[in-house]
Each structure stands twice: as structure tokens, then as C-alpha cells.
Design a protein around this motif. Structure first.
Motif, PDB file in Angstrom:
ATOM      1  N   LYS A   7      -6.779  -6.446   0.869  1.00 27.95           N
ATOM      2  CA  LYS A   7      -7.174  -7.202   2.056  1.00 27.95           C
ATOM      3  C   LYS A   7      -8.459  -6.644   2.666  1.00 27.95           C
ATOM      4  N   ILE A   8      -8.534  -5.321   2.756  1.00 28.63           N
ATOM      5  CA  ILE A   8      -9.735  -4.710   3.326  1.00 28.63           C
ATOM      6  C   ILE A   8     -10.960  -5.048   2.482  1.00 28.63           C
ATOM      7  N   CYS A   9     -10.843  -4.859   1.177  1.00 29.29           N
ATOM      8  CA  CYS A   9     -11.997  -5.080   0.300  1.00 29.29           C
ATOM      9  C   CYS A   9     -12.405  -6.545   0.256  1.00 29.29           C
ATOM     10  N   ALA A  10     -11.438  -7.453   0.356  1.00 31.78           N
ATOM     11  CA  ALA A  10     -11.770  -8.872   0.384  1.00 31.78           C
ATOM     12  C   ALA A  10     -12.646  -9.217   1.588  1.00 31.78           C
ATOM     13  N   ARG A  27     -17.916   2.554  -1.511  1.00 34.71           N
ATOM     14  CA  ARG A  27     -17.145   3.674  -0.981  1.00 34.71           C
ATOM     15  C   ARG A  27     -15.643   3.406  -1.101  1.00 34.71           C
ATOM     16  N   MET A  28     -15.227   2.172  -0.867  1.00 31.38           N
ATOM     17  CA  MET A  28     -13.818   1.832  -1.051  1.00 31.38           C
ATOM     18  C   MET A  28     -13.417   1.932  -2.522  1.00 31.38           C
ATOM     19  N   GLY A  29     -14.360   1.645  -3.409  1.00 34.69           N
ATOM     20  CA  GLY A  29     -14.090   1.790  -4.833  1.00 34.69           C
ATOM     21  C   GLY A  29     -13.761   3.222  -5.214  1.00 34.69           C
ATOM     22  N   ARG A  30     -14.347   4.184  -4.518  1.00 34.45           N
ATOM     23  CA  ARG A  30     -14.038   5.586  -4.775  1.00 34.45           C
ATOM     24  C   ARG A  30     -12.598   5.899  -4.372  1.00 34.45           C
ATOM     25  N   ASN A  75      -8.581  14.334   0.840  1.00 31.21           N
ATOM     26  CA  ASN A  75      -9.224  14.198   2.148  1.00 31.21           C
ATOM     27  C   ASN A  75     -10.017  12.900   2.116  1.00 31.21           C
ATOM     28  N   LEU A  76      -9.734  12.007   3.039  1.00 28.23           N
ATOM     29  CA  LEU A  76     -10.324  10.674   2.996  1.00 28.23           C
ATOM     30  C   LEU A  76     -11.842  10.713   2.984  1.00 28.23           C
ATOM     31  N   ASP A  77     -12.450  11.450   3.886  1.00 25.74           N
ATOM     32  CA  ASP A  77     -13.908  11.462   3.962  1.00 25.74           C
ATOM     33  C   ASP A  77     -14.535  12.033   2.696  1.00 25.74           C
ATOM     34  N   THR A  78     -13.922  13.063   2.141  1.00 25.44           N
ATOM     35  CA  THR A  78     -14.432  13.653   0.908  1.00 25.44           C
ATOM     36  C   THR A  78     -14.351  12.652  -0.239  1.00 25.44           C
ATOM     37  N   VAL A  79     -13.230  11.967  -0.331  1.00 22.70           N
ATOM     38  CA  VAL A  79     -13.046  10.981  -1.406  1.00 22.70           C
ATOM     39  C   VAL A  79     -14.041   9.831  -1.278  1.00 22.70           C
ATOM     40  N   LEU A  80     -14.254   9.345  -0.079  1.00 25.24           N
ATOM     41  CA  LEU A  80     -15.177   8.227   0.122  1.00 25.24           C
ATOM     42  C   LEU A  80     -16.613   8.598  -0.256  1.00 25.24           C
ATOM     43  N   ASP A  81     -16.915   9.882  -0.224  1.00 21.25           N
ATOM     44  CA  ASP A  81     -18.262  10.343  -0.569  1.00 21.25           C
ATOM     45  C   ASP A  81     -18.375  10.844  -2.009  1.00 21.25           C
ATOM     46  N   THR A 137      -5.894   4.532   3.809  1.00 25.25           N
ATOM     47  CA  THR A 137      -6.510   3.230   3.559  1.00 25.25           C
ATOM     48  C   THR A 137      -6.705   2.461   4.870  1.00 25.25           C
ATOM     49  N   LYS A 138      -5.735   2.566   5.762  1.00 24.99           N
ATOM     50  CA  LYS A 138      -5.876   1.926   7.065  1.00 24.99           C
ATOM     51  C   LYS A 138      -7.082   2.513   7.822  1.00 24.99           C
ATOM     52  N   MET A 139      -7.247   3.823   7.739  1.00 23.11           N
ATOM     53  CA  MET A 139      -8.373   4.466   8.417  1.00 23.11           C
ATOM     54  C   MET A 139      -9.707   4.185   7.720  1.00 23.11           C
ATOM     55  N   ALA A 140      -9.665   3.951   6.410  1.00 23.52           N
ATOM     56  CA  ALA A 140     -10.904   3.794   5.646  1.00 23.52           C
ATOM     57  C   ALA A 140     -11.726   2.591   6.089  1.00 23.52           C
ATOM     58  N   GLU A 141     -11.060   1.554   6.566  1.00 29.63           N
ATOM     59  CA  GLU A 141     -11.801   0.340   6.940  1.00 29.63           C
ATOM     60  C   GLU A 141     -12.857   0.633   7.988  1.00 29.63           C
ATOM     61  N   SER A 142     -12.544   1.471   8.945  1.00 26.23           N
ATOM     62  CA  SER A 142     -13.536   1.803   9.977  1.00 26.23           C
ATOM     63  C   SER A 142     -14.530   2.856   9.500  1.00 26.23           C
ATOM     64  N   ARG A 143     -14.146   3.672   8.521  1.00 23.64           N
ATOM     65  CA  ARG A 143     -15.010   4.742   8.058  1.00 23.64           C
ATOM     66  C   ARG A 143     -16.151   4.246   7.164  1.00 23.64           C
ATOM     67  N   VAL A 144     -15.914   3.169   6.420  1.00 28.70           N
ATOM     68  CA  VAL A 144     -16.903   2.735   5.422  1.00 28.70           C
ATOM     69  C   VAL A 144     -17.956   1.806   5.997  1.00 28.70           C
ATOM     70  N   ARG A 145     -17.733   1.240   7.145  1.00 28.18           N
ATOM     71  CA  ARG A 145     -18.682   0.279   7.709  1.00 28.18           C
ATOM     72  C   ARG A 145     -19.874   0.980   8.338  1.00 28.18           C
TER      73      ARG A 145
END
Length: 256
Positions: free
Chosen positions: A155-158, A169-172, A217-223, A248-256
Motif C-alpha cells: 500500500k505504501i509503495c503504491a 529506499r523502500m526497495g531496500r 535498524n530502519l534508517d540504516t536499512v533505508l540507506d 514499515t509503518k514508520m518508513a512512509e514518513s522517513r522516505v519522503r
């Protein structure tokens, strides 16, 4: 028509972008040689996985009725999976564009290829086949928390299709969980990512200490960049599947 089957048909009918890619699996067309290849692939992996796969994967394998001696009938798999978590293993014609893939995840339909690698490609195929898709991925979809995480991810990626940087970043996050995820259970590192479940070579290397294992760690993974054509130099271990669902819920705000 049973309630579960009716629900599956309604879900498929709701697709817009992915609809042209849906096909029927002709299970009767698989040859004895193809069933033999499936059986050999499974027999190579199960001894290691019974010891090193996470509990949820092993439970899911039994719950969805996978057989070690023959290729899966996707309708039968979905009929057992849908009442548990609402997911189904949906046959598709091949590799999907991102918008179609995310639409299917958001609808709890996992895009599943129906072709099987040849005996010449037992160790590796550049494109996912039914062994990678079903054996590698689908047992985890029987776990409610993992199923919720995967749908929410879709849903987030869509909703990020116009933002390629955020999608990358979500792909990571997908790569280091769904494809190459590790989890700590009973004081040991266990595997749950499909790339490890379905690959004897890569899984053996990871379990033998051939890559660095970091705490998730979410931030590390996204990078964290990755190379799809190389063995992974670093992977991430979670403490629970609730952890990646919340991340994943937190990632939506982190990647924008």
C-alpha cells in the motif's frame, strides 16, 4: 463455489493495473521431469532449513500444503492460505512493472510465476521461477503479522509511484527483509528471506559467517545500497516480525 474461492475471485476482479498480467496455472501440463526437478530442489534445501529456517516458515510450509515430491497447485495453495491470512498465491505471466506488483501486494495477492527452472539452472536463475516464488516466499504469508507487514508495504509503495527516490529506499527495506531477512530465535540466527530460503549457496555462506550480520535498524536499512547480482556483504537480523511491521509503518514518513 466455496466462500474462500468466491473471495479470491472478487479480489482478483478488483485489480486494475495488474489485471492484464494474471494467468491460469496449467498444473496438468507439468511433466514428470519438472516434478522431479522440483523434488530435487526441495530435497536439497529442506535438511538445512529444518535446522536454520525460522519457525514461521516451517509452520507455513505445512499449513499451505506444499509437497516435497511435486510442484504446487496454486489454487490449492491459495485455498489453504486465504482462510488463514487473506493472502493468495496468484499466477502471473512473468515479471511485473512496479505499479502492478505493489497493487497486488496491497490486495494480498502474491504475484507467482508458473515456470520452473531447467536442470541446467538448478543453482540460480536470473528471474524468479515457481520454486523461488512459492517455496521461497509463500510459506511466510501464512503468518498473520508477516502478512500484514507485506500488505502494508504494498500500500505504501503504491502511493509512492511518482517519487522514484522514495521507492528506491523502500526497495531496500524489501530487499533486506522479504528477500534476505534474518531473525533471532532461541538464541540463534534463523533465515526467513526468500533469497536465502531458496538458495543453498547463499544461505550456507550466511550461516557460516560469510557476511556481516547487523541488528535491524530502519534508517540504516533505508540507506543501505545493494547489488542484486552479488553475494550480500551485510544483512540485518530482526527480533520479531512485529518489528518489521512497525518499521514499515514508520518508513512512509522517513522516505519522503
Amino acid at each position: 463455489m466455496g466462500i474462500a474461492t468466491s473471495g479470491l475471485n472478487l479480489a482478483q476482479g478488483s485489480l486494475k493495473v495488474a489485471a492484464p498480467f494474471l494467468i491460469e496455472q496449467d498444473w496438468a501440463a507439468y511433466t514428470p521431469e519438472q516434478h522431479a526437478i522440483w523434488a530435487e530442489l526441495v530435497s536439497r534445501r529442506m535438511p538445512q532449513l529444518r535446522q536454520h529456517a525460522c519457525r514461521e516458515y516451517l509452520d507455513g510450509f505445512e499449513q499451505i500444503g506444499l509437497r516435497e515430491d511435486r510442484l504446487p497447485d496454486l489454487k490449492a495453495v491459495s485455498a489453504r492460505l486465504a482462510p488463514r491470512t487473506g493472502w493468495q498465491s496468484t499466477p502471473v505471466s512473468g515479471f511485473l512493472p512496479p505499479d502492478a506488483f505493489f497493487e497486488m501486494l496491497a490486495a494480498r495477492m502474491f504475484p507467482t510465476t508458473t515456470w520452473l527452472r531447467s536442470r541446467d539452472s538448478m543453482e540460480y536463475t536470473p528471474e524468479p521461477d515457481i520454486f523461488h516464488d512459492v517455496f521461497g516466499h509463500v510459506p511466510m504469508h501464512a503468518h498473520p503479522v508477516f502478512g500484514n507487514f507485506l500488505q502494508h508495504y504494498g500500500k505504501i509503495c503504491a502511493g509512492l509511484m511518482s517519487d522514484p527516490i522514495a521507492l528506491e529506499r523502500m526497495g531496500r527495506l524489501f530487499w533486506f527483509t522479504v528477500e534476505f531477512g534474518l531473525i533471532r530465535q532461541d538464541g540463534e540466527i534463523k533465515v526467513y528471506g526468500s533469497g536465502l530460503i531458496s538458495s543453498h549457496g547463499e544461505c550456507t555462506r550466511v550461516l557460516a559467517g560469510g557476511c556481516e550480520v547487523k541488528d535491524f535498524n530502519l534508517d540504516t536499512v533505508l540507506d543501505q545500497e545493494f547489488n542484486t547480482g552479488a553475494m550480500q556483504p551485510v544483512l540485518y537480523a530482526v527480533e520479531s516480525f512485529d518489528q518489521i511491521y512497525e518499521a514499515t509503518k514508520m518508513a512512509e514518513s522517513r522516505v519522503r
